[in-house]
Design a protein around this motif. Structure first.
Motif, PDB file in Angstrom:
ATOM      1  N   ASP A 165       1.340  -7.480  -9.731  1.00 24.90           N
ATOM      2  CA  ASP A 165       0.169  -7.755  -9.270  1.00 24.90           C
ATOM      3  C   ASP A 165      -0.600  -6.139  -9.210  1.00 24.90           C
ATOM      4  OD1 ASP A 165       0.563  -9.798  -6.417  1.00 24.90           O
ATOM      5  OD2 ASP A 165       0.234 -10.184  -8.643  1.00 24.90           O
ATOM      6  N   PRO A 166      -0.973  -5.755 -10.768  1.00 25.39           N
ATOM      7  CA  PRO A 166      -1.446  -4.352 -10.949  1.00 25.39           C
ATOM      8  C   PRO A 166      -2.654  -3.975 -10.298  1.00 25.39           C
ATOM      9  CG  PRO A 166      -1.623  -5.835 -13.062  1.00 25.39           C
ATOM     10  CD  PRO A 166      -0.897  -6.530 -12.147  1.00 25.39           C
ATOM     11  N   GLN A 167      -3.568  -5.082 -10.034  1.00 26.08           N
ATOM     12  CA  GLN A 167      -4.983  -4.892  -9.150  1.00 26.08           C
ATOM     13  C   GLN A 167      -4.528  -4.307  -7.809  1.00 26.08           C
ATOM     14  OE1 GLN A 167      -5.639  -8.825 -10.586  1.00 26.08           O
ATOM     15  NE2 GLN A 167      -7.812  -8.333 -11.170  1.00 26.08           N
ATOM     16  N   THR A 168      -3.471  -4.749  -7.253  1.00 27.69           N
ATOM     17  CA  THR A 168      -3.247  -4.334  -5.942  1.00 27.69           C
ATOM     18  C   THR A 168      -2.916  -2.855  -5.703  1.00 27.69           C
ATOM     19  OG1 THR A 168      -2.038  -6.223  -5.588  1.00 27.69           O
ATOM     20  CG2 THR A 168      -1.546  -4.629  -4.327  1.00 27.69           C
ATOM     21  N   HIS A 169      -2.645  -2.280  -7.010  1.00 28.24           N
ATOM     22  CA  HIS A 169      -2.339  -0.832  -7.118  1.00 28.24           C
ATOM     23  C   HIS A 169      -3.533  -0.069  -7.560  1.00 28.24           C
ATOM     24  CE1 HIS A 169       1.428  -2.486  -6.027  1.00 28.24           C
ATOM     25  NE2 HIS A 169       1.480  -3.300  -7.083  1.00 28.24           N
ATOM     26  N   THR A 170      -4.022  -0.442  -8.982  1.00 30.49           N
ATOM     27  CA  THR A 170      -4.994   0.315  -9.486  1.00 30.49           C
ATOM     28  C   THR A 170      -6.097   0.166  -8.651  1.00 30.49           C
ATOM     29  OG1 THR A 170      -5.686  -1.682 -10.431  1.00 30.49           O
ATOM     30  CG2 THR A 170      -4.157  -0.452 -11.676  1.00 30.49           C
ATOM     31  N   SER A 171      -6.392  -0.728  -7.812  1.00 27.22           N
ATOM     32  CA  SER A 171      -7.683  -0.673  -6.970  1.00 27.22           C
ATOM     33  C   SER A 171      -7.553   0.407  -5.782  1.00 27.22           C
ATOM     34  CB  SER A 171      -7.695  -1.921  -6.083  1.00 27.22           C
ATOM     35  OG  SER A 171      -6.461  -2.014  -5.221  1.00 27.22           O
ATOM     36  N   ARG A 172      -6.311   1.199  -5.859  1.00 24.29           N
ATOM     37  CA  ARG A 172      -5.936   2.214  -4.827  1.00 24.29           C
ATOM     38  C   ARG A 172      -5.754   3.504  -5.565  1.00 24.29           C
ATOM     39  NH1 ARG A 172      -1.238   2.045  -3.091  1.00 24.29           N
ATOM     40  NH2 ARG A 172      -0.351   0.380  -4.238  1.00 24.29           N
ATOM     41  N   GLY A 173      -6.126   3.559  -7.003  1.00 20.25           N
ATOM     42  CA  GLY A 173      -6.230   4.564  -7.593  1.00 20.25           C
ATOM     43  C   GLY A 173      -4.756   4.723  -8.263  1.00 20.25           C
ATOM     44  N   VAL A 174      -3.784   3.911  -8.010  1.00 23.29           N
ATOM     45  CA  VAL A 174      -2.659   4.187  -9.032  1.00 23.29           C
ATOM     46  C   VAL A 174      -2.884   3.881 -10.387  1.00 23.29           C
ATOM     47  CG1 VAL A 174      -0.250   3.541  -9.113  1.00 23.29           C
ATOM     48  CG2 VAL A 174      -1.265   3.469  -6.831  1.00 23.29           C
ATOM     49  N   PRO A 175      -2.529   4.887 -11.387  1.00 21.74           N
ATOM     50  CA  PRO A 175      -2.528   4.640 -12.819  1.00 21.74           C
ATOM     51  C   PRO A 175      -1.771   3.350 -13.264  1.00 21.74           C
ATOM     52  CG  PRO A 175      -2.187   6.813 -12.380  1.00 21.74           C
ATOM     53  CD  PRO A 175      -1.837   6.274 -10.988  1.00 21.74           C
ATOM     54  N   MET A 176      -2.342   2.451 -14.204  1.00 21.03           N
ATOM     55  CA  MET A 176      -1.774   1.303 -14.515  1.00 21.03           C
ATOM     56  C   MET A 176      -0.308   1.780 -15.260  1.00 21.03           C
ATOM     57  SD  MET A 176      -1.687  -1.877 -15.287  1.00 21.03           S
ATOM     58  CE  MET A 176      -3.465  -2.567 -15.220  1.00 21.03           C
ATOM     59  N   GLY A 177      -0.229   2.992 -15.915  1.00 17.77           N
ATOM     60  CA  GLY A 177       1.113   3.199 -16.546  1.00 17.77           C
ATOM     61  C   GLY A 177       2.233   3.414 -15.425  1.00 17.77           C
ATOM     62  N   ASP A 178       1.940   4.023 -14.295  1.00 19.43           N
ATOM     63  CA  ASP A 178       2.901   4.308 -13.355  1.00 19.43           C
ATOM     64  C   ASP A 178       3.483   2.947 -12.786  1.00 19.43           C
ATOM     65  OD1 ASP A 178       2.406   6.989 -13.731  1.00 19.43           O
ATOM     66  OD2 ASP A 178       1.460   7.233 -11.793  1.00 19.43           O
ATOM     67  N   VAL A 179       2.474   1.916 -12.702  1.00 21.24           N
ATOM     68  CA  VAL A 179       3.007   0.697 -12.271  1.00 21.24           C
ATOM     69  C   VAL A 179       3.790   0.064 -13.245  1.00 21.24           C
ATOM     70  CG1 VAL A 179       2.145  -1.774 -11.671  1.00 21.24           C
ATOM     71  CG2 VAL A 179       0.860   0.206 -10.884  1.00 21.24           C
ATOM     72  N   ILE A 180       3.533  -0.083 -14.390  1.00 25.80           N
ATOM     73  CA  ILE A 180       4.217  -0.891 -15.361  1.00 25.80           C
ATOM     74  C   ILE A 180       5.456  -0.140 -15.821  1.00 25.80           C
ATOM     75  CG2 ILE A 180       4.112  -1.753 -17.966  1.00 25.80           C
ATOM     76  CD1 ILE A 180       1.219  -2.427 -17.317  1.00 25.80           C
ATOM     77  N   SER A 232       0.637  -1.251  -0.028  1.00 26.71           N
ATOM     78  CA  SER A 232      -0.047  -0.061  -0.076  1.00 26.71           C
ATOM     79  C   SER A 232       0.993   1.312   0.040  1.00 26.71           C
ATOM     80  CB  SER A 232      -1.057   0.123   1.204  1.00 26.71           C
ATOM     81  OG  SER A 232      -0.059   0.234   2.382  1.00 26.71           O
ATOM     82  N   VAL A 233       2.175   1.016   0.107  1.00 25.73           N
ATOM     83  CA  VAL A 233       2.819   2.367   0.251  1.00 25.73           C
ATOM     84  C   VAL A 233       3.399   2.860  -1.015  1.00 25.73           C
ATOM     85  CG1 VAL A 233       3.838   1.787   2.366  1.00 25.73           C
ATOM     86  CG2 VAL A 233       5.303   0.901   0.720  1.00 25.73           C
ATOM     87  N   LEU A 234       3.152   1.759  -2.157  1.00 31.85           N
ATOM     88  CA  LEU A 234       3.434   2.278  -3.443  1.00 31.85           C
ATOM     89  C   LEU A 234       2.563   3.333  -4.178  1.00 31.85           C
ATOM     90  CD1 LEU A 234       4.326  -1.801  -4.318  1.00 31.85           C
ATOM     91  CD2 LEU A 234       6.006   0.226  -4.022  1.00 31.85           C
ATOM     92  N   LEU A 235       2.747   4.217  -4.547  1.00 26.75           N
ATOM     93  CA  LEU A 235       1.860   5.187  -4.952  1.00 26.75           C
ATOM     94  C   LEU A 235       2.587   5.843  -6.220  1.00 26.75           C
ATOM     95  CD1 LEU A 235       0.860   7.026  -1.822  1.00 26.75           C
ATOM     96  CD2 LEU A 235      -0.574   5.247  -2.979  1.00 26.75           C
ATOM     97  N   LYS A 236       3.587   6.058  -6.550  1.00 28.66           N
ATOM     98  CA  LYS A 236       4.304   6.815  -7.695  1.00 28.66           C
ATOM     99  C   LYS A 236       5.080   5.963  -8.396  1.00 28.66           C
ATOM    100  CE  LYS A 236       2.998  11.038  -5.818  1.00 28.66           C
ATOM    101  NZ  LYS A 236       2.061  10.393  -4.937  1.00 28.66           N
ATOM    102  N   GLU A 237       5.133   6.438  -9.673  1.00 26.62           N
ATOM    103  CA  GLU A 237       6.050   5.467 -10.768  1.00 26.62           C
ATOM    104  C   GLU A 237       7.218   5.233 -10.046  1.00 26.62           C
ATOM    105  OE1 GLU A 237       8.834   6.507 -12.622  1.00 26.62           O
ATOM    106  OE2 GLU A 237       8.586   5.475 -14.536  1.00 26.62           O
ATOM    107  N   GLN A 238       8.183   6.260  -9.588  1.00 26.28           N
ATOM    108  CA  GLN A 238       9.377   6.162  -8.954  1.00 26.28           C
ATOM    109  C   GLN A 238       9.352   5.092  -7.658  1.00 26.28           C
ATOM    110  OE1 GLN A 238      12.140   7.798 -10.143  1.00 26.28           O
ATOM    111  NE2 GLN A 238      13.282   6.400  -8.823  1.00 26.28           N
TER     112      GLN A 238
END
Ligand SMILES: Nc1ncnc2[nH]cnc12
Ligand SMILES: [Zn+2]
Length: 337
Positions: free
Chosen positions: A102-117, A70-76
């Motif tokens: 696991d993108p859903q772990t992040h997109t479900s928190r509003g983190v853009p898919m692009g920032d994850v990948i 849950s601490v992962l929010l930004k592309e960096q």
């Protein structure tokens, strides 16, 4: 295990095919990212968080694993996490890694898919360890959610090579994801799935025959089914086994009970992997050493496991052969070819 084998195993070129990048988030980095992003953690210190890593089964781990992510929010943040893992992999003489996220772990928190990948991929591009990405669907969520996740990831199709299936296994059989794996197959993506970690051999059968996977993640329960075991060996269907994970999640009581040698003796293409190294007490070399310390494995097995790790990879044929030749050249110095 004697010191010569220890040295050889630690330094041999190897690939890692089963590593969840969110599972490499060390408590120190979790706290640093929480501070950077102003995220409130449920633990007062790094020590308290690490002390919570006592698991009784897969679900008790997943609850903490998702909280850590849950601490992962930004592309960096995704970049920093991946760069830290790849530095550890390089130190373990990993030449190639196929990394789950696991993108859903992040997109479900509003983190853009692009920032994850993009964050994960940018760190891979900056590393001298060859690394590719496998997008995993969370099996405790619906197939519709997985289908929407795949569609949302398509603009970044050039940045991942395959799809996988992870999270809570029992009660969420592979066939629940028939349509999304068929869609991924149409798109030319590689297909893998966790099966037979806690789930029964039936889950391995349907990962093979319904999802048409090219590798089985874990798969250690296959030995309960002789016909399945014979089939996996005959088809050279690789298992990405994670020994320390299996002990920490109580799949086996202790490493001396692990069935890795029985899997090898059954002719199965076995690979050794770390799964979630920050949570299970070790990266790839610690997994090799813990296994070689507890089971009667020798140099021949080390050679076989190193070759299996590249043979079972999704590397292009030419690159794969180059690594296979590198392994043989490495072992030729020890009269083991
Ligand atoms: N070992 C594991 N099994 C299933 N899902 C996971 N997600 C992260 N690690 C996992
Ligand atoms: Zn896993």
């Amino acid at each position: 295990m004697n010191t010569q084998i220890r040295h050889i195993v630690q330094n041999m070129p190897k690939a890692e095919l089963h590593i969840h990048i969110e599972g490499s988030l060390e408590p120190e980095l979790i706290f640093a990212l929480a501070q950077r992003n102003g995220v409130q953690l449920a633990y007062p210190s790094v020590e308290a968080l690490r002390a919570a890593y006592a698991f009784k089964d897969l679900q008790s781990f997943l609850d903490i694993y998702y909280a850590g992510a849950s601490v992962l929010l930004k592309e960096q943040d995704f970049y920093d996490m991946t760069a830290a893992y790849l530095a550890r992999a390089k130190a373990d003489h990993v030449r190639h890694a196929e990394i789950f996220f696991d993108p859903q772990t992040h997109t479900s928190r509003g983190v853009p898919m692009g920032d994850v990948i993009n964050g994960i991929h940018r760190a891979c591009a900056d590393s001298d360890v060859s690394a590719t990405l496998i997008l995993c669907f969370l099996r405790h969520l619906s197939e519709d959610d997985a289908l929407a996740t795949l569609e949302a990831a398509l603009p970044y199709r050039d940045k991942f090579i395959g799809v996988g299936l992870d999270s809570s296994e029992v009660g969420h059989p592979p066939e629940k994801f028939t349509r999304v794996f068929a869609r991924a197959r149409e798109l030319g993506l590689h297909l893998v799935a966790h099966a037979g970690e806690e789930g029964p051999p039936a889950y391995i059968w349907s990962a093979l025959d319904v999802l048409h996977v090219e590798r089985i993640d874990h798969g250690v329960r296959c030995l309960e089914d002789a016909e399945l075991t014979r089939r996996l060996a005959a088809e050279k269907m690789a298992l990405t086994v994670c020994p320390l994970s299996n002990i920490k999640l109580r799949v086996f009581d202790d490493m001396g009970q692990h069935n890795l040698l029985s899997l090898l003796d059954a002719g199965i293409v076995v690979t050794i992997n770390s799964d979630d190294p920050a949570y299970f007490g070790g990266y790839l070399n610690e997994n090799y050493l813990a296994t070689f310390d507890s089971l009667p494995l020798g140099l021949q097995h080390a050679h076989e496991l190193a070759k299996n790790s590249f043979a079972a990879s999704f590397l292009p044929a030419e690159q794969k052969q180059k690594f296979l030749d590198e392994v043989d050249a490495y072992f030729s110095a020890f009269d083991v070819v």
